[in-house]
Design a protein around this motif. Structure first.
Motif, PDB file in Angstrom:
ATOM      1  N   PHE A 120      -2.915  27.219  -7.831  1.00 50.98           N
ATOM      2  CA  PHE A 120      -2.610  25.902  -7.269  1.00 50.98           C
ATOM      3  C   PHE A 120      -1.124  25.591  -7.289  1.00 50.98           C
ATOM      4  CE2 PHE A 120      -1.673  21.458  -8.324  1.00 50.98           C
ATOM      5  CZ  PHE A 120      -2.103  20.830  -7.171  1.00 50.98           C
ATOM      6  N   GLU A 121      -0.480  25.838  -8.421  1.00 48.48           N
ATOM      7  CA  GLU A 121       0.878  25.350  -8.627  1.00 48.48           C
ATOM      8  C   GLU A 121       1.860  25.944  -7.623  1.00 48.48           C
ATOM      9  OE1 GLU A 121       2.233  26.000 -12.563  1.00 48.48           O
ATOM     10  OE2 GLU A 121       3.914  24.591 -12.406  1.00 48.48           O
ATOM     11  N   GLN A 122       1.814  27.255  -7.432  1.00 52.00           N
ATOM     12  CA  GLN A 122       2.751  27.906  -6.517  1.00 52.00           C
ATOM     13  C   GLN A 122       2.577  27.404  -5.097  1.00 52.00           C
ATOM     14  OE1 GLN A 122       1.954  31.998  -5.773  1.00 52.00           O
ATOM     15  NE2 GLN A 122       3.919  32.408  -4.791  1.00 52.00           N
ATOM     16  N   VAL A 123       1.337  27.394  -4.611  1.00 49.81           N
ATOM     17  CA  VAL A 123       1.090  26.986  -3.228  1.00 49.81           C
ATOM     18  C   VAL A 123       1.427  25.512  -3.030  1.00 49.81           C
ATOM     19  CG1 VAL A 123      -0.658  26.811  -1.426  1.00 49.81           C
ATOM     20  CG2 VAL A 123      -0.713  28.733  -3.024  1.00 49.81           C
ATOM     21  N   PHE A 124       1.043  24.685  -3.983  1.00 48.25           N
ATOM     22  CA  PHE A 124       1.287  23.248  -3.856  1.00 48.25           C
ATOM     23  C   PHE A 124       2.781  22.944  -3.773  1.00 48.25           C
ATOM     24  CE2 PHE A 124       1.970  19.074  -5.901  1.00 48.25           C
ATOM     25  CZ  PHE A 124       1.248  18.281  -5.014  1.00 48.25           C
ATOM     26  N   LEU A 125       3.581  23.640  -4.568  1.00 43.88           N
ATOM     27  CA  LEU A 125       5.020  23.401  -4.567  1.00 43.88           C
ATOM     28  C   LEU A 125       5.695  23.908  -3.299  1.00 43.88           C
ATOM     29  CD1 LEU A 125       5.799  24.303  -8.288  1.00 43.88           C
ATOM     30  CD2 LEU A 125       5.823  22.025  -7.263  1.00 43.88           C
ATOM     31  N   MET A 126       5.077  24.873  -2.623  1.00 43.58           N
ATOM     32  CA  MET A 126       5.671  25.420  -1.396  1.00 43.58           C
ATOM     33  C   MET A 126       5.214  24.675  -0.144  1.00 43.58           C
ATOM     34  SD  MET A 126       7.762  28.033  -1.824  1.00 43.58           S
ATOM     35  CE  MET A 126       7.652  28.970  -0.301  1.00 43.58           C
ATOM     36  N   LEU A 127       4.169  23.870  -0.268  1.00 38.60           N
ATOM     37  CA  LEU A 127       3.621  23.203   0.921  1.00 38.60           C
ATOM     38  C   LEU A 127       4.543  22.088   1.415  1.00 38.60           C
ATOM     39  CD1 LEU A 127      -0.217  22.817   0.256  1.00 38.60           C
ATOM     40  CD2 LEU A 127       0.899  24.195   2.015  1.00 38.60           C
ATOM     41  N   ASN A 128       4.560  21.930   2.719  1.00 37.45           N
ATOM     42  CA  ASN A 128       5.205  20.795   3.369  1.00 37.45           C
ATOM     43  C   ASN A 128       4.474  20.576   4.691  1.00 37.45           C
ATOM     44  OD1 ASN A 128       6.706  22.313   5.598  1.00 37.45           O
ATOM     45  ND2 ASN A 128       7.573  23.289   3.761  1.00 37.45           N
ATOM     46  N   PRO A 129       4.684  19.454   5.357  1.00 39.43           N
ATOM     47  CA  PRO A 129       3.911  19.178   6.581  1.00 39.43           C
ATOM     48  C   PRO A 129       4.029  20.246   7.658  1.00 39.43           C
ATOM     49  CG  PRO A 129       5.022  17.196   5.816  1.00 39.43           C
ATOM     50  CD  PRO A 129       5.530  18.321   4.960  1.00 39.43           C
ATOM     51  N   TYR A 130       5.117  21.000   7.687  1.00 39.93           N
ATOM     52  CA  TYR A 130       5.320  21.998   8.734  1.00 39.93           C
ATOM     53  C   TYR A 130       4.429  23.231   8.541  1.00 39.93           C
ATOM     54  CZ  TYR A 130       9.500  19.237   9.715  1.00 39.93           C
ATOM     55  OH  TYR A 130      10.368  18.211  10.015  1.00 39.93           O
ATOM     56  N   VAL A 131       4.074  23.534   7.310  1.00 40.85           N
ATOM     57  CA  VAL A 131       3.301  24.752   7.029  1.00 40.85           C
ATOM     58  C   VAL A 131       1.903  24.424   6.503  1.00 40.85           C
ATOM     59  CG1 VAL A 131       5.380  26.104   6.584  1.00 40.85           C
ATOM     60  CG2 VAL A 131       4.255  24.915   4.690  1.00 40.85           C
ATOM     61  N   MET A 132       1.507  23.175   6.557  1.00 41.22           N
ATOM     62  CA  MET A 132       0.224  22.767   5.992  1.00 41.22           C
ATOM     63  C   MET A 132      -0.944  23.487   6.662  1.00 41.22           C
ATOM     64  SD  MET A 132      -1.275  20.935   3.716  1.00 41.22           S
ATOM     65  CE  MET A 132      -0.006  19.758   3.208  1.00 41.22           C
ATOM     66  N   GLY A 191      -0.859  27.016   5.222  1.00 38.43           N
ATOM     67  CA  GLY A 191      -0.641  27.138   3.788  1.00 38.43           C
ATOM     68  C   GLY A 191      -1.648  26.426   2.914  1.00 38.43           C
ATOM     69  N   ASN A 192      -2.441  25.539   3.493  1.00 35.93           N
ATOM     70  CA  ASN A 192      -3.420  24.809   2.693  1.00 35.93           C
ATOM     71  C   ASN A 192      -4.571  25.737   2.321  1.00 35.93           C
ATOM     72  OD1 ASN A 192      -4.570  22.653   1.378  1.00 35.93           O
ATOM     73  ND2 ASN A 192      -5.428  21.725   3.217  1.00 35.93           N
ATOM     74  N   VAL A 193      -4.752  25.996   1.024  1.00 33.81           N
ATOM     75  CA  VAL A 193      -5.800  26.894   0.531  1.00 33.81           C
ATOM     76  C   VAL A 193      -6.830  26.071  -0.240  1.00 33.81           C
ATOM     77  CG1 VAL A 193      -4.282  28.902   0.475  1.00 33.81           C
ATOM     78  CG2 VAL A 193      -4.468  27.430  -1.544  1.00 33.81           C
ATOM     79  N   LEU A 194      -7.866  26.750  -0.730  1.00 35.44           N
ATOM     80  CA  LEU A 194      -8.953  26.029  -1.391  1.00 35.44           C
ATOM     81  C   LEU A 194      -8.471  25.243  -2.608  1.00 35.44           C
ATOM     82  CD1 LEU A 194     -11.913  28.565  -1.188  1.00 35.44           C
ATOM     83  CD2 LEU A 194     -11.751  26.343  -0.071  1.00 35.44           C
ATOM     84  N   ASP A 195      -7.543  25.820  -3.374  1.00 42.56           N
ATOM     85  CA  ASP A 195      -7.058  25.131  -4.572  1.00 42.56           C
ATOM     86  C   ASP A 195      -6.397  23.804  -4.215  1.00 42.56           C
ATOM     87  OD1 ASP A 195      -7.845  27.073  -6.495  1.00 42.56           O
ATOM     88  OD2 ASP A 195      -6.210  28.337  -5.821  1.00 42.56           O
ATOM     89  N   THR A 196      -5.522  23.824  -3.233  1.00 43.90           N
ATOM     90  CA  THR A 196      -4.839  22.593  -2.850  1.00 43.90           C
ATOM     91  C   THR A 196      -5.774  21.655  -2.086  1.00 43.90           C
ATOM     92  OG1 THR A 196      -3.995  23.744  -0.874  1.00 43.90           O
ATOM     93  CG2 THR A 196      -2.554  23.647  -2.805  1.00 43.90           C
ATOM     94  N   TYR A 197      -6.695  22.224  -1.330  1.00 42.05           N
ATOM     95  CA  TYR A 197      -7.653  21.398  -0.591  1.00 42.05           C
ATOM     96  C   TYR A 197      -8.534  20.599  -1.542  1.00 42.05           C
ATOM     97  CZ  TYR A 197     -11.257  20.100   2.780  1.00 42.05           C
ATOM     98  OH  TYR A 197     -12.135  19.393   3.561  1.00 42.05           O
ATOM     99  N   VAL A 198      -8.978  21.242  -2.617  1.00 40.06           N
ATOM    100  CA  VAL A 198      -9.779  20.547  -3.625  1.00 40.06           C
ATOM    101  C   VAL A 198      -8.976  19.415  -4.247  1.00 40.06           C
ATOM    102  CG1 VAL A 198     -10.814  20.805  -5.910  1.00 40.06           C
ATOM    103  CG2 VAL A 198     -11.299  22.476  -4.133  1.00 40.06           C
ATOM    104  N   TYR A 199      -7.688  19.633  -4.467  1.00 39.54           N
ATOM    105  CA  TYR A 199      -6.837  18.576  -5.031  1.00 39.54           C
ATOM    106  C   TYR A 199      -6.744  17.394  -4.065  1.00 39.54           C
ATOM    107  CZ  TYR A 199      -2.489  16.142  -6.150  1.00 39.54           C
ATOM    108  OH  TYR A 199      -1.550  15.181  -6.410  1.00 39.54           O
ATOM    109  N   TYR A 200      -6.478  17.696  -2.797  1.00 44.62           N
ATOM    110  CA  TYR A 200      -6.326  16.615  -1.825  1.00 44.62           C
ATOM    111  C   TYR A 200      -7.627  15.829  -1.650  1.00 44.62           C
ATOM    112  CZ  TYR A 200      -1.840  18.655  -0.492  1.00 44.62           C
ATOM    113  OH  TYR A 200      -0.552  19.120  -0.507  1.00 44.62           O
ATOM    114  N   LYS A 201      -8.754  16.558  -1.584  1.00 38.23           N
ATOM    115  CA  LYS A 201     -10.038  15.891  -1.373  1.00 38.23           C
ATOM    116  C   LYS A 201     -10.535  15.205  -2.646  1.00 38.23           C
ATOM    117  CE  LYS A 201     -12.298  16.047   1.852  1.00 38.23           C
ATOM    118  NZ  LYS A 201     -12.415  15.169   3.034  1.00 38.23           N
TER     119      LYS A 201
END
Length: 321
Positions: free
Chosen positions: A255-267, A270-280
């Motif tokens: 989660f940590e690596q992907v979340f820190l690299m995400l921005n609206p341009y690459v969402m 770049g949005n994976v299951l770990d970050t998706y679970v966080y957002y939802k």
């Protein structure tokens, strides 16, 4: 006579059982300090791994914090059906699988190659120096690593400064280009974790009999031949076991690596299951659906581990169990 013998054997079992328990208690008492050292790790898994599993029940409910675990209404498999009916979830699942297989294809072999190269170094001081250098990035947190990457690749960063000063190029927005997102993640994993991953392979190579290399030299085998016929077979079982364990986390990208690299341009890429679970689950308070996705990840990982283990045994390897 046989039934009589069996009855005698059964009649003796209660007499021997207390003695067996006594020996077991004696062994436990003799090893009490070892169990004390094991206890913190055991409690860690019980408290933080097994007890939270009880909360997985909300994946089958329409969980409401006001109603609690017990009183929230049951919905059965409805949240699991949403995983495949939702186009957004399908895209997130594809992103997760692509990133995982890129890491397996490019990041997983690097520690093996690095361990083989370090094993060929004969100067011990130089070898230890290289080991220390490649180990160090593992001890940096992902926050620090992503901070370093950002300093290098941002529009006014070091790389763009060199391109502008030396070649007169316009700044390149590396962190906002979707095609570069996954390669950057893989390169970060290689830089941070490859040195640490060599520890297990070097430990396996430490058990190789040096006489095998000496005999190969006498027979005229080149260095590449010695690596191919002695070094690589010595770590083959270790590679298989680690690959099986890695397949078990194929839906877990960190989660940590992907979340820190995400921005609206690459969402989108770049949005994976770990970050998706966080957002939802956290930001949108859809706790039940987020739990269902997490439970789905665990079940898929378990199936992959069991399947890969059976496949490894079919090809003559030991496997993990």
């Amino acid at each position: 006579m046989k039934p009589a013998a069996e009855s005698k054997a059964h009649s003796r079992m209660p007499v021997q059982s207390p003695a067996g328990w006594g020996r077991m208690r004696k062994k436990i008492w003799q090893s009490r300090y070892m169990y004390v050292f094991v206890l913190p790790g055991f409690l860690y898994f019980i408290i933080y791994k097994y007890v939270p599993l009880l909360g997985s029940v909300i994946a089958f409910k329409e969980y409401s914090p006001f109603q609690g675990f017990m009183d929230s209404p049951w919905v059965g498999w409805a949240h699991f059906a949403r995983i495949f009916d939702n186009a957004e979830v399908v895209q997130v699942l594809i992103n997760t699988l692509v990133l995982s297989f890129l890491q397996i294809a490019f990041a997983f072999p690097v520690p093996i190659l690095l361990a083989v190269m370090l094993n060929e170094v004969r100067h011990e001081r130089f070898k230890k120096l290289i080991q220390s250098i490649v180990y160090l990035p593992h001890f940096l947190s992902w926050v620090v690593v992503i901070g370093i990457v950002t300093i290098f690749l941002r529009s006014d960063g070091l790389i763009n400064g060199i391109l502008q000063a030396w070649f007169g190029m316009e700044p390149i927005l590396f962190l906002q280009i979707p095609a570069l997102f996954k390669p950057l993640l893989v390169l970060e994993v290689i830089w941070k974790e490859s040195g640490w991953g060599t520890i297990i392979f070097l430990a396996a190579l430490a058990g190789v009999n040096p006489e095998l290399y000496e005999a190969a030299v006498v027979d005229g085998a080149s260095r590449l031949r010695r690596i191919w016929h002695i070094t690589l077979p010595a770590i083959r079982s270790t590679v298989v076991i680690l690959l099986i364990l890695r397949l078990g986390t194929v839906l877990d990208n960190g989660f940590e690596q992907v979340f820190l690299m995400l921005n609206p341009y690459v969402m989108e890429v770049g949005n994976v299951l770990d970050t998706y679970v966080y957002y939802k689950g956290i930001l949108q308070s859809d706790f039940s659906f987020a739990t269902a996705v997490g439970l789905f990840k665990s079940v898929v990982g378990l199936i992959l581990v069991i399947g890969a283990n059976r496949l490894a045994k079919r090809f003559g390897e030991e496997g993990i169990y």
